[in-house]
Scaffold this motif. Sequence first.
Motif, PDB file in Angstrom:
ATOM      1  N   ALA A  10       0.834  -1.210   0.000  1.00 40.90           N
ATOM      2  CA  ALA A  10       0.000   0.000   0.000  1.00 40.90           C
ATOM      3  C   ALA A  10       0.866   1.257   0.000  1.00 40.90           C
ATOM      4  N   PHE A  11       2.089   1.119   0.490  1.00 35.74           N
ATOM      5  CA  PHE A  11       2.994   2.272   0.524  1.00 35.74           C
ATOM      6  C   PHE A  11       3.847   2.346  -0.742  1.00 35.74           C
ATOM      7  N   VAL A  12       4.501   1.250  -1.119  1.00 39.85           N
ATOM      8  CA  VAL A  12       5.433   1.305  -2.255  1.00 39.85           C
ATOM      9  C   VAL A  12       4.861   0.721  -3.545  1.00 39.85           C
ATOM     10  N   GLY A  13       3.770  -0.043  -3.465  1.00 34.41           N
ATOM     11  CA  GLY A  13       3.248  -0.773  -4.614  1.00 34.41           C
ATOM     12  C   GLY A  13       3.522  -2.257  -4.434  1.00 34.41           C
ATOM     13  N   GLU A  14       2.576  -3.085  -4.800  1.00 31.78           N
ATOM     14  CA  GLU A  14       2.722  -4.529  -4.566  1.00 31.78           C
ATOM     15  C   GLU A  14       3.917  -5.110  -5.307  1.00 31.78           C
ATOM     16  N   SER A  15       4.110  -4.704  -6.556  1.00 31.98           N
ATOM     17  CA  SER A  15       5.234  -5.248  -7.331  1.00 31.98           C
ATOM     18  C   SER A  15       6.571  -4.752  -6.782  1.00 31.98           C
ATOM     19  N   VAL A  16       6.603  -3.498  -6.327  1.00 31.51           N
ATOM     20  CA  VAL A  16       7.836  -2.952  -5.735  1.00 31.51           C
ATOM     21  C   VAL A  16       8.161  -3.697  -4.445  1.00 31.51           C
ATOM     22  N   TYR A  17       7.139  -3.949  -3.642  1.00 27.12           N
ATOM     23  CA  TYR A  17       7.353  -4.673  -2.380  1.00 27.12           C
ATOM     24  C   TYR A  17       7.832  -6.103  -2.650  1.00 27.12           C
ATOM     25  N   LYS A  18       7.272  -6.713  -3.671  1.00 24.84           N
ATOM     26  CA  LYS A  18       7.676  -8.076  -4.020  1.00 24.84           C
ATOM     27  C   LYS A  18       9.141  -8.105  -4.465  1.00 24.84           C
ATOM     28  N   THR A  19       9.585  -7.065  -5.157  1.00 24.17           N
ATOM     29  CA  THR A  19      10.956  -7.006  -5.672  1.00 24.17           C
ATOM     30  C   THR A  19      11.970  -6.606  -4.598  1.00 24.17           C
ATOM     31  N   PHE A  20      11.624  -5.611  -3.775  1.00 25.52           N
ATOM     32  CA  PHE A  20      12.613  -5.017  -2.869  1.00 25.52           C
ATOM     33  C   PHE A  20      12.350  -5.291  -1.385  1.00 25.52           C
ATOM     34  N   GLY A  21      11.206  -5.875  -1.062  1.00 23.45           N
ATOM     35  CA  GLY A  21      10.903  -6.110   0.346  1.00 23.45           C
ATOM     36  C   GLY A  21      10.839  -4.803   1.105  1.00 23.45           C
ATOM     37  N   GLU A  22      11.555  -4.726   2.211  1.00 23.30           N
ATOM     38  CA  GLU A  22      11.510  -3.519   3.046  1.00 23.30           C
ATOM     39  C   GLU A  22      12.563  -2.474   2.673  1.00 23.30           C
ATOM     40  N   ASP A  23      13.262  -2.694   1.559  1.00 15.69           N
ATOM     41  CA  ASP A  23      14.249  -1.716   1.077  1.00 15.69           C
ATOM     42  C   ASP A  23      13.588  -0.771   0.085  1.00 15.69           C
ATOM     43  N   PHE A  24      13.748   0.534   0.286  1.00 17.25           N
ATOM     44  CA  PHE A  24      13.212   1.511  -0.657  1.00 17.25           C
ATOM     45  C   PHE A  24      14.215   1.662  -1.803  1.00 17.25           C
ATOM     46  N   PRO A  25      13.764   1.585  -3.059  1.00 19.92           N
ATOM     47  CA  PRO A  25      14.725   1.466  -4.165  1.00 19.92           C
ATOM     48  C   PRO A  25      15.410   2.744  -4.625  1.00 19.92           C
ATOM     49  N   LEU A  26      14.906   3.928  -4.222  1.00 21.79           N
ATOM     50  CA  LEU A  26      15.446   5.172  -4.766  1.00 21.79           C
ATOM     51  C   LEU A  26      15.994   6.102  -3.686  1.00 21.79           C
ATOM     52  N   LEU A  27      16.964   6.904  -4.097  1.00 23.60           N
ATOM     53  CA  LEU A  27      17.543   7.958  -3.262  1.00 23.60           C
ATOM     54  C   LEU A  27      17.377   9.263  -4.035  1.00 23.60           C
ATOM     55  N   ILE A  28      16.741  10.257  -3.402  1.00 23.90           N
ATOM     56  CA  ILE A  28      16.359  11.510  -4.070  1.00 23.90           C
ATOM     57  C   ILE A  28      17.130  12.672  -3.436  1.00 23.90           C
ATOM     58  N   LYS A  29      17.811  13.471  -4.284  1.00 29.25           N
ATOM     59  CA  LYS A  29      18.685  14.533  -3.765  1.00 29.25           C
ATOM     60  C   LYS A  29      18.561  15.818  -4.582  1.00 29.25           C
ATOM     61  N   PHE A  30      18.920  16.934  -3.939  1.00 26.21           N
ATOM     62  CA  PHE A  30      19.304  18.153  -4.641  1.00 26.21           C
ATOM     63  C   PHE A  30      20.799  18.355  -4.379  1.00 26.21           C
ATOM     64  N   ILE A  31      21.539  18.769  -5.409  1.00 30.40           N
ATOM     65  CA  ILE A  31      22.995  18.907  -5.297  1.00 30.40           C
ATOM     66  C   ILE A  31      23.431  20.289  -5.758  1.00 30.40           C
ATOM     67  N   ASP A  32      24.294  20.920  -4.961  1.00 31.36           N
ATOM     68  CA  ASP A  32      24.869  22.228  -5.289  1.00 31.36           C
ATOM     69  C   ASP A  32      26.388  22.109  -5.327  1.00 31.36           C
TER      70      ASP A  32
END
Length: 323
Positions: A71-93
């Motif tokens: 419900a949080f990451v998507g069923e297919s995402v959860y099936k693929t990654f389990g409790e690991d979140f697949p992305l890292l989001i940044k702003f860089i200067d």
Amino acid sequence: MELYPIKFEPLYKYRLWGGEKLKTHLNKDYNEESIGESWEISDVKGDETKVLKGALKGQTLKQLIQTYKGAFVGESVYKTFGEDFPLLIKFIDAKTPLSIQVHPSNELAKERHNSFGKNEMWYVMQADKDAELIVGFESEIDKEEYLKQLEEDTILNVMHHETVAQGDTFYIPTGRIHAIGAGVLLAEIQQTSDVTYRIYDYNRVDVTTGKERELHNELALDAIDFKYFDNFKTDYKKEVNTSNILVHSPYFKTNFIKVEGEITKDYTKLDSFVIYMCVSGALEIESNNEKYTLKIGETILLPAAIDNVKISSNKAEFLEIYY
């Protein structure tokens, strides 16, 4: 409990090349100097971002996934990654240039570091006059010539330098040598990984340690893709009030949206979380009769359970990211 659009508390990272644009251009709130990165959404161990407000305030991505799963990451995402979140989001200067570097593939990263690889993309938000990025090689080169240039301290001569402006976008697959040049402010979307191999660092000394930073040339050699390309920049459309494909890879999908007025987004058929990064202006998001503002330099995550949102703005641009 009903899930809602979530902002996380950014993590600000000192970098010897960092400047002030995260504060002056993106209105970030910190007191430290030389902050080069704002980690907006992170599941990197030891650097987990926490929910900023609402009923879930203080929770990490890991805790949210443990509780809400698909419900949080998507069923297919959860099936693929389990409790690991697949992305890292940044702003860089980058006030001064980043090191010349390369990232290992999924296979190498798993074998050497028990980590994901680091495929990433850059969206330039602001660039000083003549500011540039380094992406790939300027011409055909083999391993022997590369090592010769490295040994003779002339490696910069064989890199492809590209002057950039707002809106320029580059996909950086693993194996592609790259560096952000001085005077560039950008949004970065990448796999959840903090593995970087430095190849060249301008012989700089980090004032916090009094030493030059470590290089990883032996590790990097097996990671580098020596293939030559004649164009590294991503071409994309900028049609108003629609999702324009920016970078679609096996690791993440990013669209560019320029909103003028009001649009609705229906994610019923998308089995994934969605992230918005505002790169220009400000917008309002309405979900389940609640309204959320998103300004330049802010990021918000829509859990997979949210199927419909209404977005309104006089004029704003944002990146739409999902798995």
